[in-house]
Design an enzyme around this catalytic site. Structure first.
Site, PDB file in Angstrom:
ATOM      1  N   THR A  15     -18.991  18.820 -48.276  1.00 20.42           N
ATOM      2  CA  THR A  15     -18.813  18.998 -46.838  1.00 20.42           C
ATOM      3  C   THR A  15     -17.330  19.037 -46.492  1.00 20.42           C
ATOM      4  O   THR A  15     -16.505  18.373 -47.117  1.00 20.42           O
ATOM      5  CB  THR A  15     -19.491  17.863 -46.055  1.00 20.42           C
ATOM      6  OG1 THR A  15     -18.891  16.603 -46.393  1.00 20.42           O
ATOM      7  CG2 THR A  15     -20.985  17.806 -46.372  1.00 20.42           C
ATOM      8  N   GLY A  16     -17.000  19.856 -45.507  1.00 26.10           N
ATOM      9  CA  GLY A  16     -15.611  19.932 -45.055  1.00 26.10           C
ATOM     10  C   GLY A  16     -14.703  20.601 -46.054  1.00 26.10           C
ATOM     11  O   GLY A  16     -13.667  20.037 -46.420  1.00 26.10           O
ATOM     12  N   ASN A  18     -13.124  23.694 -45.785  1.00 25.44           N
ATOM     13  CA  ASN A  18     -12.343  24.850 -45.350  1.00 25.44           C
ATOM     14  C   ASN A  18     -10.853  24.572 -45.179  1.00 25.44           C
ATOM     15  O   ASN A  18     -10.084  25.476 -44.869  1.00 25.44           O
ATOM     16  CB  ASN A  18     -12.903  25.415 -44.037  1.00 25.44           C
ATOM     17  CG  ASN A  18     -12.794  24.424 -42.895  1.00 25.44           C
ATOM     18  OD1 ASN A  18     -13.156  23.259 -43.049  1.00 25.44           O
ATOM     19  ND2 ASN A  18     -12.309  24.876 -41.749  1.00 25.44           N
ATOM     20  N   GLY A  20      -7.330  21.609 -46.260  1.00 29.52           N
ATOM     21  CA  GLY A  20      -6.818  20.395 -46.869  1.00 29.52           C
ATOM     22  C   GLY A  20      -7.378  20.090 -48.243  1.00 29.52           C
ATOM     23  O   GLY A  20      -7.521  20.973 -49.098  1.00 29.52           O
ATOM     24  N   TYR A 176     -11.699   3.722 -37.879  1.00 30.45           N
ATOM     25  CA  TYR A 176     -11.593   4.399 -39.172  1.00 30.45           C
ATOM     26  C   TYR A 176     -11.900   3.435 -40.313  1.00 30.45           C
ATOM     27  O   TYR A 176     -12.698   3.743 -41.212  1.00 30.45           O
ATOM     28  CB  TYR A 176     -10.195   4.982 -39.338  1.00 30.45           C
ATOM     29  CG  TYR A 176     -10.017   5.760 -40.626  1.00 30.45           C
ATOM     30  CD1 TYR A 176     -10.543   7.029 -40.766  1.00 30.45           C
ATOM     31  CD2 TYR A 176      -9.330   5.201 -41.709  1.00 30.45           C
ATOM     32  CE1 TYR A 176     -10.393   7.748 -41.943  1.00 30.45           C
ATOM     33  CE2 TYR A 176      -9.179   5.908 -42.890  1.00 30.45           C
ATOM     34  CZ  TYR A 176      -9.714   7.172 -42.993  1.00 30.45           C
ATOM     35  OH  TYR A 176      -9.574   7.869 -44.174  1.00 30.45           O
TER      36      TYR A 176
END
Length: 294
Positions: A15-16, A18, A20, A176
């Site tokens: 996931t994620g 696209n 960094g 966080y």
């Protein structure tokens, strides 16, 4: 250029992917010959990533899927699209590091950091469990952080089961850190609930200033990009991507479950993270709040 395959090719959902660290990881995994499915909230950005990687690795086996972890309906839609998949690795990389001093909510009314970093992945894992069970062996990997440890810089971690959404005393750093503790509760409890052939582990990427800078602004962003990047304890994006690829595919991790890793070796999680009663309590709470909103 495709790198030589050192392991049998795997089907990996990350996931994620696209930007960094996620982007660097999917490129590395695809270059090694694995089939890599990656997600993005913004499909235009995701498509640009896919095309850029394929330009460098023309035979890369990459697939792009839409996913917004701040929306449980988006999580369910992805799981429906992947209903018949056989999945070797589910890698929970996507997340947020909220900087706003004002508490923000997901589409489903969750505190944003906990919702995106843990509750969305919690639901996605449950829905994709059949896909993992179809594989002879499978892995679930989730990104946590050493910042969940007591005494880490900034606001102290404090997960209050009477106020898990931080309606009182919200601070973005606490949100966080709480999410990274909760991710380990989820992962360690999942490891106890799935068959041994499905391993479940957490990973800390270390401080990667260039990716951390994406969540900061102003002077803090400048420091990340121009000062911390040169510190001996800082990790490059490439180093962190190799660590993530290790978690996803390295044969030495076969059968290893319920552990926390950093720099390709097991590291200590906090006593709180290792508290089985708290992990079960978090699991039951998460299951309840997710069920109420679907």
């Amino acid at each position: 250029m495709m790198q030589p395959m050192t392991n049998p090719p795997k089907t990996i959902l990350l996931t994620g992917g696209n930007r960094g660290l996620g982007r660097a990881t999917i490129e590395l995994l695809a270059s090694q010959g694995h089939r890599v499915l990656f997600t993005a909230r913004d499909l235009t950005s995701g498509q640009q990533t896919l095309e850029a990687i394929r330009a460098r690795h023309p035979t890369a086996n990459l697939e792009l899927h839409a996913l917004d972890l701040a929306s449980l309906s988006s999580v369910r839609a992805l799981a429906t699209r992947l209903h018949d998949l056989t999945l070797d690795v589910l890698f929970h990389n996507a997340g947020v590091m909220q900087q706003s001093p004002t508490r923000r909510l997901t589409h489903d009314g969750f505190e944003e950091t906990l919702g995106v970093n843990v509750l969305g992945p919690f639901l996605l894992t449950q829905l994709l469990r059949p896909a993992l069970e179809r594989a002879p062996v499978a892995r679930v990997v989730g990104v946590s952080s050493r910042l969940h440890l007591p005494g880490s810089r900034g606001e102290p971690v404090h997960f209050d089961f009477d106020d898990p959404m931080l309606e009182r005393g919200y601070h973005p750093e606490r949100a966080y850190k709480n999410s990274k503790l909760a991710m380990l509760w989820f992962l360690f409890e999942l490891a106890r609930r799935v068959p041994p052939r499905i391993t479940v582990n957490g990973v800390c990427p270390g401080l990667v200033p260039l990716t951390a800078a994406e969540s900061t602004h102003g002077f803090q962003k400048w420091v990340m990009r121009n000062v911390l990047v040169h510190m001996p304890f800082a990790k490059s994006v490439e180093e962190a991507a190799r660590s993530f690829a290790f978690m996803a595919t390295d044969p030495s991790l076969e059968g290893v479950t319920g552990r926390f890793f950093g720099e390709q070796k097991a590291i200590d999680a906090s006593p709180d993270a290792r508290d089985e009663a708290k992990a079960r309590r978090f699991w039951d709470w998460a299951e309840g709040v997710v069920a109420k909103r679907i």
